[in-house]
Scaffold this active site. Structure first.
Site, PDB file in Angstrom:
ATOM      1  N   GLU A 114       4.483   7.660 -26.725  1.00 38.18           N
ATOM      2  CA  GLU A 114       5.416   8.722 -26.350  1.00 38.18           C
ATOM      3  C   GLU A 114       5.540   9.681 -27.524  1.00 38.18           C
ATOM      4  O   GLU A 114       5.465   9.244 -28.670  1.00 38.18           O
ATOM      5  CB  GLU A 114       6.806   8.102 -26.100  1.00 38.18           C
ATOM      6  CG  GLU A 114       7.334   8.272 -24.708  1.00 38.18           C
ATOM      7  CD  GLU A 114       8.637   7.525 -24.485  1.00 38.18           C
ATOM      8  OE1 GLU A 114       8.751   6.888 -23.444  1.00 38.18           O
ATOM      9  OE2 GLU A 114       9.532   7.562 -25.362  1.00 38.18           O
TER      10      GLU A 114
ATOM     11  N   ARG B 269      21.172  -3.874 -15.205  1.00 42.62           N
ATOM     12  CA  ARG B 269      22.197  -4.908 -15.469  1.00 42.62           C
ATOM     13  C   ARG B 269      23.457  -4.219 -15.974  1.00 42.62           C
ATOM     14  O   ARG B 269      23.466  -3.019 -16.180  1.00 42.62           O
ATOM     15  CB  ARG B 269      21.669  -5.841 -16.551  1.00 42.62           C
ATOM     16  CG  ARG B 269      21.258  -5.030 -17.810  1.00 42.62           C
ATOM     17  CD  ARG B 269      20.919  -5.888 -18.982  1.00 42.62           C
ATOM     18  NE  ARG B 269      20.239  -5.158 -20.035  1.00 42.62           N
ATOM     19  CZ  ARG B 269      20.827  -4.470 -21.010  1.00 42.62           C
ATOM     20  NH1 ARG B 269      22.145  -4.388 -21.054  1.00 42.62           N
ATOM     21  NH2 ARG B 269      20.122  -3.851 -21.924  1.00 42.62           N
TER      22      ARG B 269
ATOM     23  N   VAL C  50      26.383  -3.588 -22.498  1.00 45.80           N
ATOM     24  CA  VAL C  50      27.379  -3.953 -23.506  1.00 45.80           C
ATOM     25  C   VAL C  50      28.531  -2.948 -23.489  1.00 45.80           C
ATOM     26  O   VAL C  50      29.708  -3.323 -23.526  1.00 45.80           O
ATOM     27  CB  VAL C  50      26.717  -3.998 -24.905  1.00 45.80           C
ATOM     28  CG1 VAL C  50      27.762  -4.266 -25.977  1.00 45.80           C
ATOM     29  CG2 VAL C  50      25.605  -5.041 -24.958  1.00 45.80           C
TER      30      VAL C  50
HETATM   31  P1  ADP Z   1      15.051  -0.462 -25.739  1.00 45.68           P
HETATM   32  O1  ADP Z   1      14.504  -1.026 -24.473  1.00 45.68           O
HETATM   33  O2  ADP Z   1      14.696  -1.261 -26.930  1.00 45.68           O
HETATM   34  O3  ADP Z   1      16.490  -0.126 -25.615  1.00 45.68           O
HETATM   35  P2  ADP Z   1      14.492   2.414 -25.527  1.00 45.68           P
HETATM   36  O4  ADP Z   1      13.269   2.973 -24.914  1.00 45.68           O
HETATM   37  O5  ADP Z   1      15.746   2.494 -24.748  1.00 45.68           O
HETATM   38  O6  ADP Z   1      14.226   0.894 -25.938  1.00 45.68           O
HETATM   39  O7  ADP Z   1      14.701   3.102 -26.938  1.00 45.68           O
HETATM   40  C1  ADP Z   1      15.646   2.637 -27.859  1.00 45.68           C
HETATM   41  C2  ADP Z   1      15.966   3.714 -28.861  1.00 45.68           C
HETATM   42  O8  ADP Z   1      14.768   4.096 -29.576  1.00 45.68           O
HETATM   43  C3  ADP Z   1      16.482   5.021 -28.273  1.00 45.68           C
HETATM   44  O9  ADP Z   1      17.872   4.984 -28.040  1.00 45.68           O
HETATM   45  C4  ADP Z   1      16.100   6.020 -29.352  1.00 45.68           C
HETATM   46  O10 ADP Z   1      16.996   5.979 -30.443  1.00 45.68           O
HETATM   47  C5  ADP Z   1      14.764   5.481 -29.822  1.00 45.68           C
HETATM   48  N1  ADP Z   1      13.648   6.123 -29.082  1.00 45.68           N
HETATM   49  C6  ADP Z   1      13.012   5.632 -27.985  1.00 45.68           C
HETATM   50  N2  ADP Z   1      12.049   6.482 -27.571  1.00 45.68           N
HETATM   51  C7  ADP Z   1      12.087   7.542 -28.404  1.00 45.68           C
HETATM   52  C8  ADP Z   1      11.317   8.759 -28.524  1.00 45.68           C
HETATM   53  N3  ADP Z   1      10.326   9.046 -27.687  1.00 45.68           N
HETATM   54  N4  ADP Z   1      11.626   9.606 -29.542  1.00 45.68           N
HETATM   55  C9  ADP Z   1      12.607   9.318 -30.413  1.00 45.68           C
HETATM   56  N5  ADP Z   1      13.350   8.199 -30.366  1.00 45.68           N
HETATM   57  C10 ADP Z   1      13.102   7.315 -29.373  1.00 45.68           C
HETATM   58  P1  ADP Z   2      22.856  -2.291 -23.949  1.00 47.63           P
HETATM   59  O1  ADP Z   2      21.581  -1.688 -23.446  1.00 47.63           O
HETATM   60  O2  ADP Z   2      23.704  -2.951 -22.937  1.00 47.63           O
HETATM   61  O3  ADP Z   2      23.556  -1.403 -24.878  1.00 47.63           O
HETATM   62  P2  ADP Z   2      21.576  -3.870 -25.913  1.00 47.63           P
HETATM   63  O4  ADP Z   2      20.344  -3.036 -25.979  1.00 47.63           O
HETATM   64  O5  ADP Z   2      22.443  -4.017 -27.089  1.00 47.63           O
HETATM   65  O6  ADP Z   2      22.437  -3.553 -24.678  1.00 47.63           O
HETATM   66  O7  ADP Z   2      21.125  -5.314 -25.421  1.00 47.63           O
HETATM   67  C1  ADP Z   2      22.077  -6.225 -24.960  1.00 47.63           C
HETATM   68  C2  ADP Z   2      21.669  -7.591 -25.335  1.00 47.63           C
HETATM   69  O8  ADP Z   2      20.491  -7.930 -24.672  1.00 47.63           O
HETATM   70  C3  ADP Z   2      21.394  -7.756 -26.800  1.00 47.63           C
HETATM   71  O9  ADP Z   2      21.783  -9.063 -27.139  1.00 47.63           O
HETATM   72  C4  ADP Z   2      19.887  -7.599 -26.884  1.00 47.63           C
HETATM   73  O10 ADP Z   2      19.386  -8.277 -28.012  1.00 47.63           O
HETATM   74  C5  ADP Z   2      19.465  -8.237 -25.597  1.00 47.63           C
HETATM   75  N1  ADP Z   2      18.251  -7.695 -25.008  1.00 47.63           N
HETATM   76  C6  ADP Z   2      18.111  -6.542 -24.361  1.00 47.63           C
HETATM   77  N2  ADP Z   2      16.865  -6.403 -23.888  1.00 47.63           N
HETATM   78  C7  ADP Z   2      16.184  -7.510 -24.241  1.00 47.63           C
HETATM   79  C8  ADP Z   2      14.849  -7.982 -24.036  1.00 47.63           C
HETATM   80  N3  ADP Z   2      13.953  -7.294 -23.354  1.00 47.63           N
HETATM   81  N4  ADP Z   2      14.515  -9.167 -24.561  1.00 47.63           N
HETATM   82  C9  ADP Z   2      15.420  -9.879 -25.243  1.00 47.63           C
HETATM   83  N5  ADP Z   2      16.690  -9.504 -25.453  1.00 47.63           N
HETATM   84  C10 ADP Z   2      17.074  -8.344 -24.961  1.00 47.63           C
END
Ligand code: ADP
Ligand code: ADP
Ligand code: MG
Length: 448
Positions: free
Chosen positions: A199, A291, A294
């Protein structure tokens, strides 16, 4: 409505679901690992069932043990909370074959949105803007070619990633070559899925996510947005609702896209559509979380609407109990995540005994906690202790209440992130609502 429901989780979110069950007149059944015998969720539930040893793989992720606990306690439904099995399509499907309602969307919806590349494709078809990148999972050759087109820096992301893990920046072809192999190895180790995609890396975006709610009767609503841009290692630290960034016009556009996204996958239940917003106010879908999240209390407070009770009602087949026209943003809410971590030691988790726990209270303060005075914090699970949530008629009042609440909070025996949140409440950028996803690490911690 159900007579009895099992909560396949622990900590503060298990406690949250138990509270919703009690208000709905449903008997709650907790499950616990050997490390959690004395945990708050076990004490508060009407019944509790052991599910195995401390490591999550043998307890909170142990599908046969959880289903046996459900059968023993004769529940009708399972609420998965967040994390653990909440986004596991196989678990949702197996619940069905055991005659249990899974509080969440259909297994195929979880499956489809669980793959970030499949989700991107589906959203693009639905007309929801996505960040420029590879159309699907890719190998190194394709990644290098795509990066030339997109322009550096790029992000390598694990298709099955979550919790901020499995994401790496590459600023050049050499760097991309280097991180790609490591990212693939990490992805297969963490997510049992080596698929990667690319991305464009947005510099200093805002993370703005929309809460959606849909039932089996074709109703799809949104409950406005949360700003989750205050992050460390791509994990959320503090959230607020609404977002200080959005104009009414941008909010309306993003809300329409979120509802369209939920409709496109026939979504049922509570879900979140996550977007990034760039400096020019353009927004892009990044992923959907199928789901409860948090940070759901911030939304509950600005809408006056109980999302967990609604999830349970929807699972039982009831229509959502509100219409879009009934919903409005009322005031402002801020949520601080309080973790058992030592900010002076690069936020390493600090297990130990909580010798003193005196959480804040008073006007417009809500604490969703998973611990108590005398409890032991073990190293096996997520380090989240509680969330402190406040409400105000406007942002300054919500923030002033949070500063007051955090000042009252007394914890002894373990390190926590309370001190960092107290400093955050006094930072001029935060007070101005002027921050982005790299702000905490680059600006706040850079100068703290
Ligand atoms: P996760 O499944 O781990 O939550 P996300 O795709 O939601 O992964 O991305 C988590 C965080 O990573 C975002 O909130 C942002 O801060 C950063 N991020 C993800 N994709 C991008 C991007 N294309 N450019 C900049 N930051 C990104
Ligand atoms: P939210 O998206 O609700 O803000 P977080 O990204 O903080 O939540 O994730 C909520 C919880 O789920 C955390 O404990 C995080 O470590 C866990 N979690 C989220 N996605 C995954 C995943 N794909 N595998 C393992 N743990 C996950
Ligand atoms: Mg995310």
């Amino acid at each position: 409505m159900y007579q009895k429901l099992l909560i396949a989780n622990r900590g503060e979110i298990a406690v949250r679901v138990i509270r919703a069950c009690r208000e709905l007149g449903i008997r709650s059944v907790a499950v616990y690992s050997e490390a959690d015998r004395e945990s708050l969720h076990v004490r508060l539930a009407d019944e509790a069932q052991p599910i195995g040893p401390a490591p999550a793989a043998q307890s909170y992720l142990n599908v046969p043990a959880i289903l046996q606990a459900a059968a023993r306690s004769r529940v009708e439904a399972i609420h998965p909370g967040y994390g653990f099995l909440s986004e596991n399509a196989h678990f949702a499907a197996v619940c069905k074959t055991w005659g249990l309602d899974f509080v969440g969307p259909e297994p195929d919806t979880i499956e489809r949105m669980g793959s970030k590349t499949a989700a991107r494709q589906r959203m693009q078809q639905a007309g929801v803007p996505i960040i420029p990148g590879t159309p699907g999972p890719c190998g190194l050759e394709e990644a290098l070619a795509a990066a030339e087109q997109i322009g550096y820096p790029v992000l390598v992301k694990a298709a099955a990633g979550g919790g901020g893990r499995g994401i790496r920046v590459a600023r050049s072809a050499e760097e991309l070559t280097k991180v790609f192999t490591a990212a693939g190895r990490e992805a297969s180790a963490s997510f049992a899925n080596a698929e990667l995609y690319l991305e464009r890396y947005l510099e200093a975006p805002r993370h703005v996510e929309f809460q959606v709610l849909a039932d089996r009767h074709g109703n799809v609503l949104h409950l406005f947005e949360r700003d989750s841009s205050i992050q460390r290692r791509r994990q959320k630290v503090l959230e607020e609702a609404p977002s200080p960034l959005l104009t009414p016009e941008l909010r309306a556009q993003m809300a329409a896209a979120a509802v369209e996204a939920a409709r496109a996958v026939h979504y049922v239940g509570a879900g979140t559509i996550e977007f990034l917003v760039d400096a020019r106010g353009r927004f892009y879908f990044i992923e959907m979380n199928t789901r409860i999240q948090v940070e759901h209390p911030a939304t509950e407070w600005i809408t006056g609407f109980d999302l967990v009770k609604e999830q349970i009602r929807i699972a039982a087949g009831e229509p959502v109990s509100i219409t879009q026209a009934d919903l409005a943003i009322r005031g402002w809410s801020v949520e601080c995540r309080i973790n058992a971590e030592n900010p002076d030691e690069r936020f390493t988790p600090t297990p130990g005994t909580v010798t003193r726990w005196r959480p804040p209270s008073g006007p417009w303060v809500r604490v969703d906690e998973g611990t108590y005075s005398g409890d032991t914090i073990t190293p096996y699970y997520d380090s989240l202790l509680c969330k402190v949530v406040t409400w105000g008629r406007d942002r300054p009042e919500a923030v002033a209440r949070m500063a007051r609440a955090l000042a009252e909070f007394e914890v002894e025996g373990i390190h926590t992130t309370i001190g960092m949140h107290r400093r955050l409440m006094a930072h001029p950028d935060f007070l101005a609502g002027d921050y982005h996803t790299s702000w905490l690490e680059q600006v706040f911690m850079g100068q703290a």
